[in-house]
Design a protein around this motif. Structure first.
Motif, PDB file in Angstrom:
ATOM      1  N   LEU A  81       0.801  -1.223   0.000  1.00 53.69           N
ATOM      2  CA  LEU A  81       0.000   0.000   0.000  1.00 53.69           C
ATOM      3  C   LEU A  81       0.840   1.283   0.000  1.00 53.69           C
ATOM      4  CD1 LEU A  81      -2.723  -1.047   2.585  1.00 53.69           C
ATOM      5  CD2 LEU A  81      -2.958  -0.902   0.109  1.00 53.69           C
ATOM      6  N   VAL A  82       2.163   1.163  -0.018  1.00 58.52           N
ATOM      7  CA  VAL A  82       3.018   2.352   0.018  1.00 58.52           C
ATOM      8  C   VAL A  82       2.752   3.215  -1.211  1.00 58.52           C
ATOM      9  CG1 VAL A  82       5.391   3.196  -0.044  1.00 58.52           C
ATOM     10  CG2 VAL A  82       4.799   1.249   1.404  1.00 58.52           C
ATOM     11  N   GLY A  83       2.450   4.491  -0.973  1.00 57.06           N
ATOM     12  CA  GLY A  83       2.213   5.443  -2.048  1.00 57.06           C
ATOM     13  C   GLY A  83       0.808   5.452  -2.601  1.00 57.06           C
ATOM     14  N   ILE A  84      -0.064   4.590  -2.079  1.00 59.10           N
ATOM     15  CA  ILE A  84      -1.436   4.499  -2.564  1.00 59.10           C
ATOM     16  C   ILE A  84      -2.352   5.198  -1.551  1.00 59.10           C
ATOM     17  CG2 ILE A  84      -3.337   2.934  -3.116  1.00 59.10           C
ATOM     18  CD1 ILE A  84      -1.210   0.850  -3.849  1.00 59.10           C
ATOM     19  N   PRO A  85      -3.252   6.090  -2.000  1.00 62.86           N
ATOM     20  CA  PRO A  85      -4.199   6.714  -1.063  1.00 62.86           C
ATOM     21  C   PRO A  85      -5.103   5.658  -0.422  1.00 62.86           C
ATOM     22  CG  PRO A  85      -4.183   7.872  -3.155  1.00 62.86           C
ATOM     23  CD  PRO A  85      -3.391   6.620  -3.353  1.00 62.86           C
ATOM     24  N   VAL A  86      -5.240   5.736   0.905  1.00 58.90           N
ATOM     25  CA  VAL A  86      -6.030   4.747   1.637  1.00 58.90           C
ATOM     26  C   VAL A  86      -7.000   5.445   2.586  1.00 58.90           C
ATOM     27  CG1 VAL A  86      -4.299   2.915   1.556  1.00 58.90           C
ATOM     28  CG2 VAL A  86      -4.272   4.518   3.440  1.00 58.90           C
ATOM     29  N   LEU A  87      -8.044   4.742   2.959  1.00 62.74           N
ATOM     30  CA  LEU A  87      -8.966   5.149   4.005  1.00 62.74           C
ATOM     31  C   LEU A  87      -8.805   4.125   5.120  1.00 62.74           C
ATOM     32  CD1 LEU A  87     -11.343   6.879   5.045  1.00 62.74           C
ATOM     33  CD2 LEU A  87     -12.866   5.291   3.880  1.00 62.74           C
ATOM     34  N   MET A  88      -8.494   4.601   6.309  1.00 65.48           N
ATOM     35  CA  MET A  88      -8.245   3.704   7.428  1.00 65.48           C
ATOM     36  C   MET A  88      -9.298   3.906   8.501  1.00 65.48           C
ATOM     37  SD  MET A  88      -4.143   4.301   7.701  1.00 65.48           S
ATOM     38  CE  MET A  88      -3.969   3.339   9.170  1.00 65.48           C
ATOM     39  N   LYS A  89      -9.768   2.812   9.064  1.00 66.71           N
ATOM     40  CA  LYS A  89     -10.654   2.849  10.219  1.00 66.71           C
ATOM     41  C   LYS A  89      -9.810   2.434  11.412  1.00 66.71           C
ATOM     42  CE  LYS A  89     -14.967   1.112  12.101  1.00 66.71           C
ATOM     43  NZ  LYS A  89     -16.085   0.182  11.898  1.00 66.71           N
ATOM     44  N   ILE A  90      -9.678   3.331  12.380  1.00 66.44           N
ATOM     45  CA  ILE A  90      -8.796   3.106  13.522  1.00 66.44           C
ATOM     46  C   ILE A  90      -9.638   2.936  14.777  1.00 66.44           C
ATOM     47  CG2 ILE A  90      -6.898   4.062  14.865  1.00 66.44           C
ATOM     48  CD1 ILE A  90      -6.376   5.830  12.312  1.00 66.44           C
ATOM     49  N   ASN A  91      -9.476   1.813  15.453  1.00 67.22           N
ATOM     50  CA  ASN A  91     -10.176   1.542  16.695  1.00 67.22           C
ATOM     51  C   ASN A  91      -9.443   2.275  17.811  1.00 67.22           C
ATOM     52  OD1 ASN A  91     -11.560   0.522  18.838  1.00 67.22           O
ATOM     53  ND2 ASN A  91     -10.846  -1.578  18.608  1.00 67.22           N
ATOM     54  N   VAL A  92     -10.129   3.209  18.484  1.00 65.42           N
ATOM     55  CA  VAL A  92      -9.499   3.981  19.554  1.00 65.42           C
ATOM     56  C   VAL A  92      -9.957   3.527  20.940  1.00 65.42           C
ATOM     57  CG1 VAL A  92      -9.002   6.003  18.163  1.00 65.42           C
ATOM     58  CG2 VAL A  92     -11.207   5.833  19.277  1.00 65.42           C
ATOM     59  N   GLY A  93     -10.702   2.437  21.005  1.00 66.06           N
ATOM     60  CA  GLY A  93     -11.086   1.846  22.282  1.00 66.06           C
ATOM     61  C   GLY A  93     -12.500   2.183  22.708  1.00 66.06           C
ATOM     62  N   ARG A  94     -13.043   1.325  23.557  1.00 62.74           N
ATOM     63  CA  ARG A  94     -14.397   1.473  24.101  1.00 62.74           C
ATOM     64  C   ARG A  94     -15.456   1.636  23.019  1.00 62.74           C
ATOM     65  NH1 ARG A  94     -14.783   1.996  29.669  1.00 62.74           N
ATOM     66  NH2 ARG A  94     -12.798   2.372  30.664  1.00 62.74           N
ATOM     67  N   GLY A  95     -15.293   0.887  21.938  1.00 64.88           N
ATOM     68  CA  GLY A  95     -16.286   0.903  20.873  1.00 64.88           C
ATOM     69  C   GLY A  95     -16.226   2.117  19.975  1.00 64.88           C
ATOM     70  N   LYS A  96     -15.200   2.943  20.126  1.00 66.36           N
ATOM     71  CA  LYS A  96     -15.063   4.144  19.313  1.00 66.36           C
ATOM     72  C   LYS A  96     -14.052   3.909  18.200  1.00 66.36           C
ATOM     73  CE  LYS A  96     -15.843   6.974  23.374  1.00 66.36           C
ATOM     74  NZ  LYS A  96     -15.175   7.818  24.343  1.00 66.36           N
ATOM     75  N   SER A  97     -14.294   4.545  17.077  1.00 66.66           N
ATOM     76  CA  SER A  97     -13.344   4.450  15.979  1.00 66.66           C
ATOM     77  C   SER A  97     -13.329   5.764  15.216  1.00 66.66           C
ATOM     78  CB  SER A  97     -13.697   3.293  15.047  1.00 66.66           C
ATOM     79  OG  SER A  97     -14.966   3.500  14.491  1.00 66.66           O
ATOM     80  N   THR A  98     -12.229   5.999  14.509  1.00 69.78           N
ATOM     81  CA  THR A  98     -12.099   7.187  13.684  1.00 69.78           C
ATOM     82  C   THR A  98     -11.691   6.773  12.283  1.00 69.78           C
ATOM     83  OG1 THR A  98      -9.778   7.504  14.276  1.00 69.78           O
ATOM     84  CG2 THR A  98     -11.401   8.645  15.620  1.00 69.78           C
ATOM     85  N   LEU A  99     -12.007   7.626  11.323  1.00 67.70           N
ATOM     86  CA  LEU A  99     -11.595   7.398   9.945  1.00 67.70           C
ATOM     87  C   LEU A  99     -10.445   8.330   9.618  1.00 67.70           C
ATOM     88  CD1 LEU A  99     -15.006   7.057   8.088  1.00 67.70           C
ATOM     89  CD2 LEU A  99     -13.419   5.243   8.704  1.00 67.70           C
ATOM     90  N   LEU A 100      -9.475   7.834   8.882  1.00 64.43           N
ATOM     91  CA  LEU A 100      -8.313   8.620   8.500  1.00 64.43           C
ATOM     92  C   LEU A 100      -8.067   8.425   7.013  1.00 64.43           C
ATOM     93  CD1 LEU A 100      -5.721  10.256   9.355  1.00 64.43           C
ATOM     94  CD2 LEU A 100      -4.615   8.048   9.586  1.00 64.43           C
ATOM     95  N   LYS A 101      -8.066   9.526   6.272  1.00 63.59           N
ATOM     96  CA  LYS A 101      -7.712   9.478   4.852  1.00 63.59           C
ATOM     97  C   LYS A 101      -6.262   9.891   4.741  1.00 63.59           C
ATOM     98  CE  LYS A 101     -12.239  10.640   2.968  1.00 63.59           C
ATOM     99  NZ  LYS A 101     -12.983  11.593   2.132  1.00 63.59           N
ATOM    100  N   GLY A 102      -5.477   9.092   4.036  1.00 62.43           N
ATOM    101  CA  GLY A 102      -4.071   9.413   3.905  1.00 62.43           C
ATOM    102  C   GLY A 102      -3.368   8.469   2.965  1.00 62.43           C
ATOM    103  N   GLU A 103      -2.047   8.383   3.160  1.00 61.42           N
ATOM    104  CA  GLU A 103      -1.204   7.575   2.290  1.00 61.42           C
ATOM    105  C   GLU A 103      -0.090   6.968   3.124  1.00 61.42           C
ATOM    106  OE1 GLU A 103       1.964   8.922  -1.000  1.00 61.42           O
ATOM    107  OE2 GLU A 103      -0.097   9.511  -1.428  1.00 61.42           O
TER     108      GLU A 103
END
Length: 91
Positions: A31-53
């Motif tokens: 995935l190096v150099g490819i734009p990705v959308l990441m779902k990150i689990n931050v604990g206690r049932g919460k998550s965030t989305l991160l757009k990046g590379e």
């Protein structure tokens, strides 16, 4: 060999049987150099989305540069245990 998710109690987010940290590292390296959308689990049932590379891979961690310019570091263990999920990016 089929990939099965080991269910322990109500926890379906355990690691997949037959997968390894090396497999997670190989997936991230592709995935190096490819734009990705990441779902990150931050604990206690919460998550965030991160757009990046994914910008760099190292022996124990990889870095992601988000669209707003911040650099974040994650371990391959996060990918292996599904605390970090890569989702299709539709831009």
């Amino acid at each position: 060999m089929t990939n099965k998710i080991q269910i322990i109690g109500k926890n379906y987010r355990m690691r997949e049987i037959g997968q390894s940290i090396a497999g997670a590292k190989e997936r991230v390296q592709k995935l190096v150099g490819i734009p990705v959308l990441m779902k990150i689990n931050v604990g206690r049932g919460k998550s965030t989305l991160l757009k990046g590379e994914v910008t760099a891979v190292f022996p124990a961690v990889f870095t992601v540069k988000s669209d707003d310019g911040q650099n974040r570091t994650f371990s391959y263990c996060d990918v292996h245990t599904k605390n970090v999920l890569f989702l299709p990016r539709k831009d």
